[in-house]
Design an enzyme around this catalytic site. Structure first.
Site, PDB file in Angstrom:
ATOM      1  N   HIS A 279      -6.605   0.465  -5.518  1.00 58.67           N
ATOM      2  CA  HIS A 279      -5.319   0.691  -4.846  1.00 58.67           C
ATOM      3  C   HIS A 279      -5.216   2.139  -4.378  1.00 58.67           C
ATOM      4  CE1 HIS A 279      -0.789   0.310  -4.571  1.00 58.67           C
ATOM      5  NE2 HIS A 279      -0.901   1.614  -4.774  1.00 58.67           N
ATOM      6  N   GLU A 280      -5.499   3.084  -5.281  1.00 58.32           N
ATOM      7  CA  GLU A 280      -5.367   4.502  -4.920  1.00 58.32           C
ATOM      8  C   GLU A 280      -6.415   4.915  -3.897  1.00 58.32           C
ATOM      9  OE1 GLU A 280      -2.730   5.830  -5.658  1.00 58.32           O
ATOM     10  OE2 GLU A 280      -2.065   4.567  -7.322  1.00 58.32           O
ATOM     11  N   HIS A 283      -5.323   3.841  -0.526  1.00 59.43           N
ATOM     12  CA  HIS A 283      -4.245   4.659   0.034  1.00 59.43           C
ATOM     13  C   HIS A 283      -4.786   5.716   1.002  1.00 59.43           C
ATOM     14  CE1 HIS A 283      -0.389   3.429  -1.301  1.00 59.43           C
ATOM     15  NE2 HIS A 283      -0.589   3.617  -2.592  1.00 59.43           N
ATOM     16  N   GLU A 344       1.915   0.468   0.534  1.00 66.48           N
ATOM     17  CA  GLU A 344       1.646  -0.042  -0.803  1.00 66.48           C
ATOM     18  C   GLU A 344       1.038  -1.443  -0.756  1.00 66.48           C
ATOM     19  OE1 GLU A 344       1.785   1.681  -3.490  1.00 66.48           O
ATOM     20  OE2 GLU A 344       2.690   3.448  -2.559  1.00 66.48           O
ATOM     21  N   ASP A 348      -2.427  -2.549  -2.364  1.00 67.79           N
ATOM     22  CA  ASP A 348      -2.526  -3.655  -3.326  1.00 67.79           C
ATOM     23  C   ASP A 348      -3.603  -4.648  -2.916  1.00 67.79           C
ATOM     24  OD1 ASP A 348      -0.566  -2.772  -5.073  1.00 67.79           O
ATOM     25  OD2 ASP A 348       1.050  -3.920  -4.118  1.00 67.79           O
ATOM     26  N   HIS A 415       7.437   0.192  -2.738  1.00 69.28           N
ATOM     27  CA  HIS A 415       6.630  -0.869  -3.340  1.00 69.28           C
ATOM     28  C   HIS A 415       7.357  -2.205  -3.185  1.00 69.28           C
ATOM     29  CE1 HIS A 415       5.497   2.812  -5.555  1.00 69.28           C
ATOM     30  NE2 HIS A 415       4.287   2.284  -5.603  1.00 69.28           N
ATOM     31  N   ARG A 421       3.990  -8.185  -5.237  1.00 69.48           N
ATOM     32  CA  ARG A 421       2.785  -7.366  -5.309  1.00 69.48           C
ATOM     33  C   ARG A 421       1.611  -8.244  -5.751  1.00 69.48           C
ATOM     34  NH1 ARG A 421       3.338  -1.361  -7.721  1.00 69.48           N
ATOM     35  NH2 ARG A 421       1.340  -1.332  -6.620  1.00 69.48           N
TER      36      ARG A 421
END
Length: 453
Positions: A279-280, A283, A344, A348, A415, A421
């Site tokens: 996920h990060e 980003h 986000e 995800d 989010h 999510r």
């Protein structure tokens, strides 16, 4: 912008006075430029303040902001009304009060979080947790790089720079070891040297801590950015990607159950912290992060053609998530804002796919040697490791909120709600559909899926 250009944009605020007040006393001069993140918004504020609002209303508003900001640190006669207001906003019981120790612990984390973090790390972050987290980052990074050549919508020029950005990605795991060094009492003492805390002056400590934080921020003016600095305490259950530094950061707090367990099988850890790592990393290539290059500079490194392809594919996610709903206090459906939550949602979806492939490649290559821990969980024989990967992904986002809080989240949080999510990402996952044998065209395996990274 320069201060003079900002003054022309927002004439209702004396920016020179404002900046002078916040700069440290030993600062030689004002900054030549300051970053204005939302010029359209702040120009409208100037109009609102300058011509559309009476002085009395402004005074009342500013007084209220001070009361709201500091009320929780005062007596019950002030805390009570503010608690009742917040209860109305979130739909909770105003008589439900956090125990005082919990409030005080929050204040310790807020004011001297690095100092408290030292004890957390000593108690909770030992063994090979740091090395294992690095393993996750490496394996997911390799999956992301291996997938890049398969993405036909990216041209070679942009792909080459994307590879460079991943190669230069900085990772921070566990805790700060420079500014300050969490493991060094001397470093911590130096870092907090200007913060004076008394045993019997709670409100004064509250004010001093916030003043210290503001001054610490403004002391950086005119200096080269400190790339070693952490933006979170080690005990926080969170993670982040910082586009200006092209770094991903995982505090010790999130390297715990249910995201990560040193005794967990790999399929659970990859379904938890593995997805967070992906996920990060993703980003860095979402609708905001993609505008920053490998060095963290805000430059156009995408070709126009590839950028247009990205926007087209991202629009699929906007439409998909905008169809998801939550129920408000009146029992009416309120839609998720697919554009607000786009970054986000992209992270995800990308993180889930990257983590599953990284784990599966590792699992499939290890059936004989059993070098990695993928032992089956007792009593869950009907669930394969592949299924349990997705089960743990769902588990880490389990939550329970009031309808009022759910509405507030949909309106203000970048989010998506926890339910979406999870369900939004697995709807787009071919791996999920195959593992659970979801019929084509069913809610969890729609005919048209959104895909980017």
């Amino acid at each position: 912008m320069t201060l003079s250009s900002l003054a022309k944009l927002v004439p209702s605020v004396d920016w020179d006075l404002y900046v002078h007040h916040l700069l440290p006393s030993n600062s030689a001069k004002h900054p030549s430029q300051i970053v204005v993140t939302s010029p359209d918004y702040i120009a409208k504020v100037s109009k609102l303040v300058g011509t559309e609002t009476s002085t009395r209303t402004l005074q009342a508003y500013l007084a209220w902001r001070v009361m709201f900001a500091f009320g929780d640190a005062l007596g019950e006669d002030i805390r009570g009304p503010i608690r009742r207001l917040n209860s109305k906003i979130t739909g909770t019981n105003p008589k439900s009060v956090k125990p005082r120790w919990d409030t005080c612990l929050d204040e310790v984390n807020e004011d001297i979080g690095f100092l408290a973090g030292r004890y957390y790390v000593l108690n909770k972050f030992g063994g090979n947790a740091k090395e294992k987290a690095d393993e996750f980052v490496n394996s997911i990074k390799e999956v992301f790089l291996a997938r890049l050549p398969k993405l036909e919508w990216i041209d070679d020029e942009t792909r080459e720079k994307a590879v460079q950005k991943v190669d230069e990605l900085v990772r921070k795991v566990g805790y700060s070891d420079v500014t300050p060094d969490i493991m060094s009492p001397v470093s911590l003492s130096d870092y907090y040297a200007d913060l004076e805390i008394q045993n019997d002056t709670y409100f004064e400590n509250y004010i001093k801590a916030r003043t210290f934080a503001v001054e610490e921020e403004w002391r950086q003016v005119g200096k080269k950015p400190d790339r070693s600095k952490w933006l979170m305490n080690p005990q926080e259950v969170n993670a982040y990607y910082n586009p200006s530094f092209n770094e991903i950061v995982f505090p010790a707090g999130i390297l715990q159950n249910p995201f990560f367990g040193s005794n967990y099988p790999d399929y659970l850890n990859y379904g938890g912290i593995g997805v967070v790592v992906g996920h990060e990393l993703t980003h860095g290539f979402d609708n905001m992060g993609r505008h920053f290059d490998a060095k963290g500079r805000l430059v156009q490194w995408w070709t126009n053609e590839t950028a247009a392809q990205f926007d087209e594919k991202a629009e699929c996610f906007v439409k998909q998530y905008s169809n998801f709903t939550m129920v408000d206090v009146n029992g009416e459906a309120i839609h998720v804002n697919g554009r607000l939550t786009l970054g986000e949602n992209l992270a995800d979806n990308g993180g889930l796919g990257e983590a599953f492939v990284a784990w599966k490649e590792r699992y499939d290559s290890d059936k004989e040697s059993k070098r990695y821990n993928n032992v089956r969980l007792p009593g869950l024989d009907q669930l394969s490791p592949e299924k349990l990967f997705f089960v743990n992904f769902g588990r880490v986002w389990c939550n329970k909120v009031t309808p009022a809080q759910a509405k507030k989240g949909v309106l203000t949080d970048e989010h998506s709600p926890g339910k979406w999510r999870v369900n939004g990402a697995v709807q787009n996952s071919n791996h999920f559909a195959k593992v659970f044998n979801c019929p084509v065209g069913s809610p969890m395996n729609p005919t048209h899926k959104c895909e980017l990274w």
